[in-house]
Motif scaffolding. Structure first.
Motif, PDB file in Angstrom:
ATOM      1  N   HIS A   7       0.827  -1.072   0.002  1.00  0.00           N
ATOM      2  CA  HIS A   7       0.068  -0.050  -0.028  1.00  0.00           C
ATOM      3  C   HIS A   7       0.917   1.337  -0.002  1.00  0.00           C
ATOM      4  N   TYR A  39      -9.190   4.530   3.362  1.00  0.00           N
ATOM      5  CA  TYR A  39      -8.477   3.742   2.518  1.00  0.00           C
ATOM      6  C   TYR A  39      -9.292   3.858   1.109  1.00  0.00           C
ATOM      7  N   GLU A  41      -8.890   2.648  -3.029  1.00  0.00           N
ATOM      8  CA  GLU A  41      -8.511   1.631  -3.941  1.00  0.00           C
ATOM      9  C   GLU A  41      -8.541   1.969  -5.444  1.00  0.00           C
ATOM     10  N   TRP A  46      -3.648  -0.284  -3.138  1.00  0.00           N
ATOM     11  CA  TRP A  46      -4.560   0.172  -1.765  1.00  0.00           C
ATOM     12  C   TRP A  46      -3.601   1.473  -1.462  1.00  0.00           C
ATOM     13  N   CYS A  48      -3.582   4.757   1.169  1.00  0.00           N
ATOM     14  CA  CYS A  48      -4.170   5.330   2.637  1.00  0.00           C
ATOM     15  C   CYS A  48      -3.817   6.712   2.556  1.00  0.00           C
TER      16      CYS A  48
END
Length: 141
Positions: A7, A39, A41, A46, A48
């Motif tokens: 991520h 979060y 996508e 991913w 953050c």
């Protein structure tokens, strides 16, 4: 052994503004949200978003950036959507279509049509574009 990027976390000053930018403008999907973060996508990414004081959210002054893969049609659509709404930070001089722009917190981003394979193929076929001292290795190293 590394298997890929798990991520990416970006420090943002205004969470709502960042969610609007990444979700609304760039089209990332919201997956979770809490008081000081979210979060999202984008394909396999991913992302953050972590809210912090603006004094801590300082953009880098070098070429460090996050590049997103887009299709050729997606590049045209997203480039038009971003026009006049983002600050550009670099002109594209590499293989493949690229647009280099800043997010609202000054993070350097790129949308790019292509892959590592297309970049290496470009360098193999165009000697004038090859960086000095370039050596290309096969996938096993």
């Amino acid at each position: 052994m590394l298997q890929g990027v798990n991520h990416v976390t970006l420090c943002v000053h205004d969470l709502e503004r960042a969610i609007d930018f990444y979700g609304g403008l760039l089209g990332c999907s919201m997956r979770a949200r809490w008081d000081r973060g979210a979060y999202l996508e984008a394909g396999a990414l991913w992302l953050c978003l972590e809210c912090a004081p603006s004094a801590l959210c300082q953009p880098r002054q070098d070429d460090t950036h996050l590049a997103f893969t887009v299709t050729p049609a997606g590049f045209i659509t997203l480039s038009q959507k971003l026009a006049g709404r983002v600050t550009l930070w670099k002109e594209n001089t590499s293989e493949g279509e690229s647009l280099y722009f800043l997010d609202p917190d000054g993070h350097k981003l790129e949308i790019h049509v292509g892959s590592l394979a297309t970049r290496l193929s470009h360098w193999r076929s165009r000697a004038r574009d090859v960086p000095s001292g370039l050596k290309i290795f096969d996938a096993t190293g």
